[in-house]
Design an enzyme around this catalytic site. Sequence first.
Site, PDB file in Angstrom:
ATOM      1  N   TRP A 330       0.830  -1.206   0.000  1.00  0.00           N
ATOM      2  CA  TRP A 330       0.000   0.000   0.000  1.00  0.00           C
ATOM      3  C   TRP A 330       0.861   1.251   0.000  1.00  0.00           C
ATOM      4  O   TRP A 330       0.500   2.263  -0.610  1.00  0.00           O
ATOM      5  CB  TRP A 330      -0.913  -0.016   1.228  1.00  0.00           C
ATOM      6  N   HIS A 331       2.016   1.187   0.664  1.00  0.00           N
ATOM      7  CA  HIS A 331       2.870   2.365   0.757  1.00  0.00           C
ATOM      8  C   HIS A 331       3.545   2.715  -0.567  1.00  0.00           C
ATOM      9  O   HIS A 331       3.933   3.875  -0.758  1.00  0.00           O
ATOM     10  CB  HIS A 331       3.938   2.167   1.832  1.00  0.00           C
ATOM     11  N   GLY A 332       3.705   1.773  -1.443  1.00  0.00           N
ATOM     12  CA  GLY A 332       4.335   2.111  -2.714  1.00  0.00           C
ATOM     13  C   GLY A 332       4.578   0.898  -3.576  1.00  0.00           C
ATOM     14  O   GLY A 332       4.656  -0.245  -3.082  1.00  0.00           O
ATOM     15  N   PHE A 491       2.420   8.501  -1.018  1.00  0.00           N
ATOM     16  CA  PHE A 491       1.635   7.287  -0.862  1.00  0.00           C
ATOM     17  C   PHE A 491       0.166   7.530  -1.150  1.00  0.00           C
ATOM     18  O   PHE A 491      -0.605   6.606  -1.155  1.00  0.00           O
ATOM     19  CB  PHE A 491       1.803   6.717   0.552  1.00  0.00           C
TER      20      PHE A 491
END
Length: 491
Positions: A330-332, A491
């Site tokens: 989800w962060h990248g 993000f």
Amino acid sequence: MLFNTLRYAEFFAAVFVGSWALVRYAGAWPRLVFLLLVSYGFYAAWDWRYLPLIFASSTVDFLLARAIAREERPRARRAMLIATVALNLGFLGFFKYWNFAIENAAALRALLTGEPASVGHAFRVLLPPVGISFFTFESMSYVVDVYRGELPPHKSYLRYLLFVAFFPHLVAGPIVRPRDLLPQFERAPSLTLEEGGEGLFLVAIGLVKKVVLSDQLALNLVDRVFERPENYSALEVLAGVYGYAAQIYCDFSGYTDIAIGSALLLGVRFPKNFDAPYKAHNLADFWRRWHISLSTWLRDYLYIPLGGNRGSELATYRNLMITMLLGGLWHGASWNFVFWGFLHGLGLAVTRAFQRAVQRRRPVGEGERGGEAAGSPFVRFPIRALCVLLTFHYVCFAWIFFRVPTFSQAVLILRQIGTLTTFHPNLPPVLVALLGVALLSHYVPERLYERARGAFIAAPAPVQGALLFLVAIGLHEAASAAAVPFVYFQF
């Protein structure tokens, strides 16, 4: 429009005056329309081309939630839920992970065929929409809550659009639940002197965290060390790792403070998002304190639906690992983020296994009675301090993979730390002091922070103004030539 710029200050001042003027002279409904328009304007300032995306996504979720609430057939309800999840994750996957997917497909093809890996520019998504990870999760959670029967479908389309687009939380959170925000838009807006003082205090604290601590650590230590770790001693590289732990906390919690303070000045209260995370005594405690809105979202909408801890121990560890791997992704769109999630999933699994083993070995009734040694502060404090120290260093180790662009760079940093060299010409006392303040502030007793906040809130307006003026001078002196973007904006 970064929160740490004069442009945002001017924008917010205009919104503040306009919002409360409408409440006084026109009523609550025109104020809602005004806040929605300025929120869309705020988002358009980043990239107006993606404004239809957030509008369309909000509209579809609003309509699907109402359709799910009306529908009585379980299979039809489930089909509509799958549709909204597929739509939201499809938007998120295409805009954020498409490039990552085609690059890995090209690399795999090159590995199998021996041909050079290349991806044409025509197949790439140039820039993902800012904040898409945040507003996608917020809107999707609303439909899931309606499907579960935990929330009735909202009647007001306007209020729902504002829930998703409300500018203080739009681009980098916190991830606000519909049950927390929608009822506030239904009530008559109000702002007391105490709430106004608290909002100003939070904005000031957030700016100090960002501009004075986070940016200075980044520019004078972290960025230099992570770019060329071979140029620094082991002690300096280790300080750079500690510096990044302090930087990302001050940066993101500072952003959150500004967001919560800005919303509060507009009569809206957001939930708490950080609680001294580096004071955690294990990884489970860390995730109860770090980015609380994300960790609870992952728990409620991913970990528990996967089965949580209701099955076997092996299934629980599987669910923990899946949750943290997807939390990392989800962060990248990078394998570094996935590995960071793996490290946290592994740490959570080990923490749980250790706790379960201790519980099994503890004699029956010991937890209720408590032994003399276990109850002694001379025993509890050193053990807890050791647990905090170990947890902090494991988190810092994982942060290395979160920060670096490649695994080879992470290996280089770890190898340089392994040299155990201690010369430190690049650690002047001022920089060490900033690092110390950023980290040791976690251990300031909560009552002292509450006293400082209470004293500011209770102070007369001229005193508040003078203190804010001093903060503004300090921010001006500490600010770099160009405003440094917040870390979580990516993000």
